[in-house]
Design a protein around this motif. Structure first.
Motif, PDB file in Angstrom:
ATOM      1  N   GLN A  45       8.645  40.488 -64.090  1.00  0.00           N
ATOM      2  CA  GLN A  45       8.201  39.228 -63.517  1.00  0.00           C
ATOM      3  C   GLN A  45       8.682  38.057 -64.390  1.00  0.00           C
ATOM      4  OE1 GLN A  45       6.799  39.061 -60.657  1.00  0.00           O
ATOM      5  NE2 GLN A  45       6.171  36.935 -60.492  1.00  0.00           N
ATOM      6  N   GLU A  99       7.863  28.839 -55.507  1.00  0.00           N
ATOM      7  CA  GLU A  99       7.284  30.037 -54.905  1.00  0.00           C
ATOM      8  C   GLU A  99       8.303  30.716 -54.008  1.00  0.00           C
ATOM      9  OE1 GLU A  99       2.597  29.533 -54.549  1.00  0.00           O
ATOM     10  OE2 GLU A  99       3.667  28.055 -53.321  1.00  0.00           O
ATOM     11  N   ASP A 101       8.451  34.751 -52.240  1.00  0.00           N
ATOM     12  CA  ASP A 101       7.955  36.115 -52.112  1.00  0.00           C
ATOM     13  C   ASP A 101       6.839  36.352 -53.133  1.00  0.00           C
ATOM     14  OD1 ASP A 101       7.719  38.614 -51.026  1.00  0.00           O
ATOM     15  OD2 ASP A 101       9.407  39.455 -52.107  1.00  0.00           O
ATOM     16  N   LYS A 102       7.070  37.204 -54.138  1.00  0.00           N
ATOM     17  CA  LYS A 102       6.018  37.530 -55.102  1.00  0.00           C
ATOM     18  C   LYS A 102       6.102  36.689 -56.377  1.00  0.00           C
ATOM     19  CE  LYS A 102       5.849  42.346 -53.520  1.00  0.00           C
ATOM     20  NZ  LYS A 102       6.015  43.779 -53.901  1.00  0.00           N
TER      21      LYS A 102
END
Length: 449
Positions: A45, A99, A101-102
Motif C-alpha cells: 500500500q 482516491e 480503487d483501494k
C-alpha cells in the motif's frame, strides 16, 4: 514523412490558463496517471505521491500554476471540466484526497519537487509521477509536455489514428491536393476531421462554434475586467482602457487600437488563469481570438467564413507542429506567438475570400517576422512580455494579410514550408535560457517587481 493526423480539436482546446504546456499538459498527465493507478494491483500500500518537474516546468512552474494543474489532474479533473476557482484553492497547500480503487492518499502542491532544469529526457518539459511507500517507488510514469497541451507518456501505446482521406505532411503536399482534387483548403481539413473523429460535417462546425464562442467570451471578459493580475509583478490590466480610449476623437487608428485591445483582453484572461482556447498554445491564446473578434464585430465577416478560416488556421498550425514545434520550451516564442500570428494571418486572408496562395503568403510573412523571438517570461509568469506580444502578434497578422492581399504572387520568394524549417533550425540553435526558463532575456534584465 508521416502524414498529419492531428485533430482540429486537439489543436484548439478549451481549458484554464496561463500555459498549455505548463497547465493543460500537466493536468492531462495527472489525469492519465489517475486512470493508470486504477488498473494497478499492488501488494504494498503506497503512502505518498511524488511529483517531479523538469525543464521549464521546474524553472517557471510556480508562476505558470503547474503545481496546481498536475494536482488537479491527479484528483480526477480534466482541463475542460475543472473550475478555475478550484484550481486557485489548491494554492493554499492544504491536503486533498487522491482516491483510486483501494488507494486513498493525501495530496497537495507540497508534493511537487522542482527538479533539474537541464536534463537528458527526450523533451525538456518532463514530469515524473510516482506512487511510493516511503522511499520505495511502487509505480512510476514519465510524461512529456510537448507544447499546446499535447502530452506523451513513455512506454504507453499511442492510439493509432484513423487514416485521413487527404494525406499531407507539409504545405507543398497540401497544395498539391488542392490542385489535383479541385478542393478548397477548408474542405480538405473538414473532410479529414470527419474521418479522424468519425463525426459529421455539421458536428465539426458545431464544435468550431463552441471554440469560437469561447474565444470571443474570453475577449469580452477581458474587456470588462480591471485591476492587477495574479503574482508578484503587480501588472495592471490594460484591455478595458485601450478599448474605451479607442473611441476618443484623437485616437490615431481606431481599428488597430481595438484589435490591440482584443489581444490584450484574451491574453490577460489567460494570465489570470481563466478559461481560454489554445491557439495553438495558451501563451498565444490572445492572437486568434483578437482577430476573430475584430473580423466578426468590426468587419462584419460572416460566421461561415470565420469557420472556414479557422480550419485553414488549423492546417497552418498542424504543419508548424509537425515539422518544427509550437512549444516555447523547444523553440522559443517564435513557436507560440509566431505560429499563432501565421495562423491568424491565414485565417484573415481566407475568411476575406482569398485563395490558398495569398493565404499561404500571409501566413509565411507573419511567421517570418517572428523568427528568433525568445520565450523569457519575467518571474515565470505569462505576463511580461507575453500579454503585449499577443496584441503585437494580432496586429502583425493583420499587416501580413494586407500585404499578401495586394502583392504580385510571382514576386513572393519564401514559402511556408521554408519558414517553418527556419523556425525549427533557429529553435535548435537557441540557448536554453531563452526557452521558457526565465533564465535569460527580459526575465533577468527586468526587475521582478
Amino acid at each position: 514523412m508521416t502524414a498529419i493526423t492531428t485533430s482540429v480539436f486537439e489543436l484548439f482546446k478549451i481549458g484554464p490558463g496561463p500555459s498549455s504546456s505548463h497547465t493543460i499538459g500537466p493536468m492531462k498527465a495527472g489525469y492519465n496517471f489517475h486512470k493508470s493507478v486504477a488498473d494497478l494491483s499492488l501488494d504494498i500500500q503506497p503512502d505518498n505521491i511524488e511529483i517531479r518537474l523538469y525543464g521549464s516546468l521546474s524553472a517557471t512552474g510556480k508562476g505558470h500554476g503547474t503545481d496546481r494543474a498536475v494536482v488537479a489532474g491527479l484528483l480526477g479533473f480534466k482541463p475542460d471540466n475543472v473550475e478555475c476557482e478550484f484550481l486557485d484553492s489548491l494554492a493554499d497547500g492544504a491536503p486533498r484526497k487522491f482516491e483510486s480503487d483501494k488507494i486513498s492518499l493525501p495530496l497537495s502542491i507540497k508534493d511537487v519537487v522542482y527538479a533539474e532544469v537541464e536534463n537528458d529526457f527526450p523533451y525538456a518539459n518532463t514530469l515524473l509521477l510516482r506512487l511510493r511507500k516511503g522511499e520505495e517507488i511502487l509505480f512510476e510514469q514519465e510524461y512529456y509536455s510537448i507544447g499546446g497541451g499535447f502530452i506523451k507518456c513513455k512506454g504507453q501505446q499511442e492510439e493509432i489514428p484513423r487514416v485521413p482521406p487527404h494525406q499531407y505532411s507539409n504545405m507543398v503536399e497540401l497544395k498539391a491536393i488542392l490542385t489535383d482534387e479541385g478542393l478548397r483548403m477548408h474542405q480538405v481539413i473538414v473532410e479529414n476531421e470527419q474521418a479522424l473523429k468519425g463525426i459529421s460535417e455539421t458536428e465539426v462546425y458545431d464544435k468550431l462554434d463552441t471554440i469560437l464562442d469561447t474565444m470571443k467570451q474570453a475577449v469580452m471578459n477581458g474587456l470588462a475586467a480591471e485591476g492587477t493580475l495574479p503574482g508578484p509583478i503587480g501588472l495592471h490590466r490594460k484591455a478595458k482602457r485601450l478599448f474605451e480610449n479607442s473611441s476618443q476623437p484623437n485616437a490615431a487608428d481606431k481599428f488597430l487600437l481595438r484589435l490591440n485591445a482584443y489581444g490584450f483582453a484574451a491574453s490577460e484572461e489567460n494570465a489570470a488563469g481563466r478559461i481560454v482556447v489554445t491557439a495553438p498554445t495558451s501563451g498565444s491564446a490572445g492572437v486568434i481570438p483578437a482577430v476573430v473578434y475584430a473580423l466578426e464585430e468590426e468587419l462584419k465577416i460572416s460566421r461561415e467564413k470565420i469557420r472556414e478560416g479557422m480550419l485553414v488556421a488549423a492546417a497552418l498550425g498542424f504543419i508548424a507542429k509537425h515539422n518544427a514545434s509550437i512549444a516555447g520550451a523547444e523553440v522559443g516564442c517564435q513557436g507560440e506567438i509566431g505560429v499563432a500570428s501565421a495562423m491568424a494571418a491565414g485565417l484573415i486572408s481566407y475568411a476575406c475570400g482569398h485563395r490558398f496562395w495569398r493565404t499561404e503568403n500571409a501566413a509565411e510573412s507573419a511567421l517570418e517576422h517572428h523568427l528568433g523571438i525568445t520565450c523569457d517570461p519575467v518571474g515565470g509568469y505569462v505576463q511580461i512580455p507575453c500579454i503585449e506580444r499577443n496584441a503585437m502578434g494580432a496586429v502583425r497578422a493583420y499587416n501580413a494579410y494586407l500585404i499578401a492581399s495586394v502583392e504580385n504572387e510571382k514576386f513572393h520568394k519564401v514559402n511556408y514550408d521554408e519558414v517553418v524549417r527556419a523556425m525549427a533550425e533557429t529553435g535548435k540553435d537557441m540557448n536554453n535560457k531563452y526557452k521558457e526558463t526565465s533564465l535569460g532575456g527580459l526575465a533577468v534584465s527586468v526587475p521582478n517587481c
